[in-house]
Each structure stands twice: as C-alpha cells, then as structure tokens.
Design a protein around this motif. Structure first.
Motif, PDB file in Angstrom:
ATOM      1  N   TYR A   1       0.684  -1.337   0.120  1.00 16.23           N
ATOM      2  CA  TYR A   1      -0.226   0.048   0.103  1.00 16.23           C
ATOM      3  C   TYR A   1       0.948   1.432  -0.052  1.00 16.23           C
ATOM      4  N   GLU A   2       1.974   1.120   0.338  1.00 16.70           N
ATOM      5  CA  GLU A   2       2.726   2.448   0.772  1.00 16.70           C
ATOM      6  C   GLU A   2       2.940   3.385  -0.547  1.00 16.70           C
ATOM      7  N   ALA A   3       3.437   2.516  -1.867  1.00 15.05           N
ATOM      8  CA  ALA A   3       3.313   3.426  -3.185  1.00 15.05           C
ATOM      9  C   ALA A   3       2.978   2.712  -4.164  1.00 15.05           C
ATOM     10  N   THR A   4       2.717   1.487  -4.480  1.00 14.49           N
ATOM     11  CA  THR A   4       2.134   0.861  -5.312  1.00 14.49           C
ATOM     12  C   THR A   4       0.784   0.173  -5.460  1.00 14.49           C
ATOM     13  N   LEU A   5      -0.111   0.780  -4.485  1.00  9.83           N
ATOM     14  CA  LEU A   5      -1.476   0.146  -4.585  1.00  9.83           C
ATOM     15  C   LEU A   5      -2.447   0.091  -6.115  1.00  9.83           C
ATOM     16  N   ALA A   6      -2.231   1.323  -6.630  1.00  8.89           N
ATOM     17  CA  ALA A   6      -2.871   1.579  -7.906  1.00  8.89           C
ATOM     18  C   ALA A   6      -2.121   0.438  -8.895  1.00  8.89           C
ATOM     19  N   TYR A   7      -0.971   0.271  -8.823  1.00  8.88           N
ATOM     20  CA  TYR A   7      -0.210  -0.762  -9.707  1.00  8.88           C
ATOM     21  C   TYR A   7      -0.620  -2.006  -9.365  1.00  8.88           C
ATOM     22  N   ALA A   8      -1.016  -2.589  -8.111  1.00  8.42           N
ATOM     23  CA  ALA A   8      -1.231  -3.985  -7.815  1.00  8.42           C
ATOM     24  C   ALA A   8      -2.796  -3.881  -8.288  1.00  8.42           C
ATOM     25  N   ALA A   9      -3.470  -2.946  -7.973  1.00  6.02           N
ATOM     26  CA  ALA A   9      -5.011  -3.173  -8.604  1.00  6.02           C
ATOM     27  C   ALA A   9      -5.058  -3.229  -9.943  1.00  6.02           C
ATOM     28  N   ALA A  10      -4.187  -2.543 -10.762  1.00  4.38           N
ATOM     29  CA  ALA A  10      -4.323  -2.750 -12.168  1.00  4.38           C
ATOM     30  C   ALA A  10      -4.074  -3.909 -12.667  1.00  4.38           C
ATOM     31  N   LYS A  11      -2.871  -4.510 -12.126  1.00  5.81           N
ATOM     32  CA  LYS A  11      -2.407  -5.900 -12.237  1.00  5.81           C
ATOM     33  C   LYS A  11      -3.281  -7.034 -11.933  1.00  5.81           C
ATOM     34  N   ALA A  12      -4.276  -6.529 -11.078  1.00  9.73           N
ATOM     35  CA  ALA A  12      -5.066  -7.507 -10.580  1.00  9.73           C
ATOM     36  C   ALA A  12      -6.230  -7.563 -11.853  1.00  9.73           C
ATOM     37  N   ALA A  13      -6.443  -6.627 -12.028  1.00 11.21           N
ATOM     38  CA  ALA A  13      -7.328  -6.397 -13.379  1.00 11.21           C
ATOM     39  C   ALA A  13      -6.936  -6.839 -14.576  1.00 11.21           C
ATOM     40  N   LEU A  14      -5.810  -6.597 -14.802  1.00 14.34           N
ATOM     41  CA  LEU A  14      -5.056  -7.464 -16.005  1.00 14.34           C
ATOM     42  C   LEU A  14      -5.349  -8.792 -16.103  1.00 14.34           C
ATOM     43  N   THR A  15      -5.012  -9.463 -15.054  1.00 13.08           N
ATOM     44  CA  THR A  15      -5.012 -10.979 -14.576  1.00 13.08           C
ATOM     45  C   THR A  15      -6.437 -11.435 -14.936  1.00 13.08           C
ATOM     46  N   THR A  16      -7.464 -10.858 -14.313  1.00 14.15           N
ATOM     47  CA  THR A  16      -8.871 -10.991 -14.613  1.00 14.15           C
ATOM     48  C   THR A  16      -9.208 -11.150 -16.016  1.00 14.15           C
ATOM     49  N   TYR A  17      -9.072  -9.669 -16.652  1.00 13.31           N
ATOM     50  CA  TYR A  17      -9.022  -9.550 -18.053  1.00 13.31           C
ATOM     51  C   TYR A  17      -8.631 -10.714 -18.959  1.00 13.31           C
ATOM     52  N   SER A  18      -7.328 -11.136 -18.344  1.00 11.38           N
ATOM     53  CA  SER A  18      -6.752 -12.279 -19.322  1.00 11.38           C
ATOM     54  C   SER A  18      -7.522 -13.543 -19.249  1.00 11.38           C
ATOM     55  N   LYS A  19      -8.041 -13.877 -18.092  1.00  9.32           N
ATOM     56  CA  LYS A  19      -8.442 -14.986 -17.896  1.00  9.32           C
ATOM     57  C   LYS A  19      -9.941 -15.159 -18.854  1.00  9.32           C
ATOM     58  N   GLY A  20     -10.769 -13.977 -18.639  1.00 10.27           N
ATOM     59  CA  GLY A  20     -11.950 -13.846 -19.451  1.00 10.27           C
ATOM     60  C   GLY A  20     -11.604 -13.842 -20.925  1.00 10.27           C
ATOM     61  N   LEU A  21     -10.465 -13.160 -21.333  1.00 13.45           N
ATOM     62  CA  LEU A  21     -10.242 -13.011 -22.795  1.00 13.45           C
ATOM     63  C   LEU A  21      -9.724 -14.702 -23.314  1.00 13.45           C
ATOM     64  N   SER A  22      -8.985 -15.436 -22.546  1.00 12.03           N
ATOM     65  CA  SER A  22      -8.616 -16.910 -22.795  1.00 12.03           C
ATOM     66  C   SER A  22     -10.040 -17.543 -22.956  1.00 12.03           C
ATOM     67  N   LYS A  23     -10.643 -17.420 -22.261  1.00 11.97           N
ATOM     68  CA  LYS A  23     -12.100 -18.211 -22.571  1.00 11.97           C
ATOM     69  C   LYS A  23     -12.647 -18.213 -23.545  1.00 11.97           C
ATOM     70  N   GLN A  24     -12.685 -16.848 -24.084  1.00 13.33           N
ATOM     71  CA  GLN A  24     -13.547 -16.572 -25.493  1.00 13.33           C
ATOM     72  C   GLN A  24     -12.976 -16.965 -26.537  1.00 13.33           C
ATOM     73  N   PHE A  25     -11.381 -16.835 -26.519  1.00 10.41           N
ATOM     74  CA  PHE A  25     -10.602 -17.171 -27.773  1.00 10.41           C
ATOM     75  C   PHE A  25      -9.929 -18.261 -28.122  1.00 10.41           C
ATOM     76  N   ALA A  26      -9.818 -18.857 -26.641  1.00  6.56           N
ATOM     77  CA  ALA A  26      -9.225 -20.501 -26.998  1.00  6.56           C
ATOM     78  C   ALA A  26      -9.898 -21.263 -28.024  1.00  6.56           C
ATOM     79  N   PRO A  27     -11.296 -21.344 -28.058  1.00  7.63           N
ATOM     80  CA  PRO A  27     -11.802 -22.005 -29.323  1.00  7.63           C
ATOM     81  C   PRO A  27     -11.538 -21.543 -30.661  1.00  7.63           C
ATOM     82  N   LEU A  28     -11.101 -20.354 -30.660  1.00 13.00           N
ATOM     83  CA  LEU A  28     -10.609 -19.745 -32.101  1.00 13.00           C
ATOM     84  C   LEU A  28      -8.974 -19.927 -32.342  1.00 13.00           C
TER      85      LEU A  28
END
Length: 239
Positions: A126-153
């Motif tokens: 939390y001291e300096a990189t909380l926004a970074y941590a939150a953005a990377k959490a969102a990136l991982t979640t986004y990546s998982k959803g993207l993988s479900k959509q495009f693996a069949p393709l």
C-alpha cells in the motif's frame, strides 16, 4: 525484462518488434523498433499499424509494459491522475494492443498472447504501489476472461506474474536505498524483507522470466491457456 524477452525470442528464430518511449542502446537489439508510448491510445495505434504494415500481423504478443510512478504515502495521497496514469500503463496498454492485433490471430486461428502481471495482484503493497497492484489484478482477471473467449478460436492467452526481478530499475532503486541503509547489501535485504522475504534468497533475473515466456509462447505449451505462472522465488506465502 522486456529486453530479455525480446532477445530470447529472437534467439529462437522469431522476427521481433519491440516498442518503448525511447530507443534501445546501440548494439543491444537487432530487431524492429517502434518508438511510442503505449499508455496512450495514439501510441498503441502507432504500434498496431507498424506491426500490420511491416509484419502483416503477429503470431506472439507479449504485453510487458508496467510500473508505477505514484507517490509514496499510502492510498489517500493518490490522486485521480495517479490512478489513471497507472491504469493506462498497466491495464489499458494491454487491452488496446490486444484489440488491435488479436483479430489477425483469430483470422489465422493461431496465436499466443502473454500478459506480464505481478505478484502484487495477490500481495499488494500500500505504501506506493497500490494502484499498480489493483491494475495488475484487473489485468489478470481480464486475461482469464479473454482466454475463455478466444481459446476455441485458436488463440492461447496466459499471464506471467513476476516477483522481485533484478532489472535496471530495481538496481537504481537499490542504489537510492543504499544511501539510507549504508550499503547495497543492506538495501537489498530491507527490500526483500518488505515483501515478507524471498525463500530462494535472491531476486529473480530478467533472463529467467524470459525463459518462462519463451516456453509459454512455444508449441511445448500448446495445451496451456487461461493460466497464470508465478515466478517469485517463493515470495507468495500462500498456495
């Protein structure tokens, strides 16, 4: 890490295009380079058009841009601008590059996308990189959803979550901290302690991250998609 990843893929025979806000040092990279700031829509558009015009599209996309310039002091000192700049670099850069280059992969029914996340998505500081941590959490979640959509393709999408990696930026941080701690060794020890310790006893190396990325990009990982691979020397204290 980006330089190590680009070099590793080039050594494997890939035609590699990289992008950054400034050109690499002379003699350090022999591939194609696009000068752009991918934290902006204009920068991403430039990279996408260069990739399409010069390469006809890409088979492997590694989204490595990341970092934080937010001030220290905890959550309440972060302004809307601090949050937005961090999210633009650590989340929107990947989303926009995917949106520009993924359609070509779908058309060919073949491709690999690797997003570089961070263990801070599970171990936020939390001291300096909380926004970074939150953005990377969102990136991982986004990546998982993207993988479900495009693996069949025919497109595989995974994330790599490094811990403390001894990059040039990390070395610069250690140099600054050593002024306060008295030595580089004590600065390194203090930084590792702030993460709860690294059981392996040392930071990771950019080349080690590059090896993992190269594996995930290869046909050896043909059935791996929608996964996140942690490379942190054992830092994360939970399964």
């Amino acid at each position: 890490m980006g330089a190590a990843i680009a070099g590793r893929l080039a050594d494997s025979g890939a035609t590699v295009m990289i992008t950054a806000r400034s050109a690499p040092e002379p003699g350090t990279f022999q591939g194609l380079f696009v000068e752009a700031d991918v934290s902006t829509p204009e920068g991403v558009e430039k990279v996408v058009q260069e990739a399409l015009n010069r390469l006809g599209g890409v088979d492997i996309l590694v989204n490595n841009v990341g970092g934080s310039s937010a001030p220290s002091g905890g959550a309440l000192v972060l302004s809307d601008q601090d949050w937005q700049e961090t999210i633009n670099a650590n989340l929107f850069a990947s989303i926009r590059l995917d949106r520009g280059l993924l359609p070509g992969m779908v058309e060919r029914r073949s491709g690999v996308i690797i997003h570089i996340s961070s263990i801070q998505r599970r171990l936020p500081l939390y001291e300096a990189t909380l926004a970074y941590a939150a953005a990377k959490a969102a990136l991982t979640t986004y990546s998982k959803g993207l993988s479900k959509q495009f693996a069949p393709l025919g497109v595989r999408i995974n994330t790599v979550a490094p811990g403390f990696i001894q990059t040039k930026a990390a070395d610069a941080l250690l140099d600054r901290l050593s002024v306060e701690t008295g030595s580089r060794e004590s600065a390194l020890s203090a930084l590792m302690d702030s993460l709860g310790g690294i059981p392996l006893g040392r930071p990771g190396l950019p080349e080690e991250v590059a090896e993992l990325v190269a594996f995930l990009a290869s046909d050896r990982a043909a059935s791996i998609t929608g996964s996140e691979y942690v490379i942190d020397g054992g830092t994360l204290p939970a399964v």
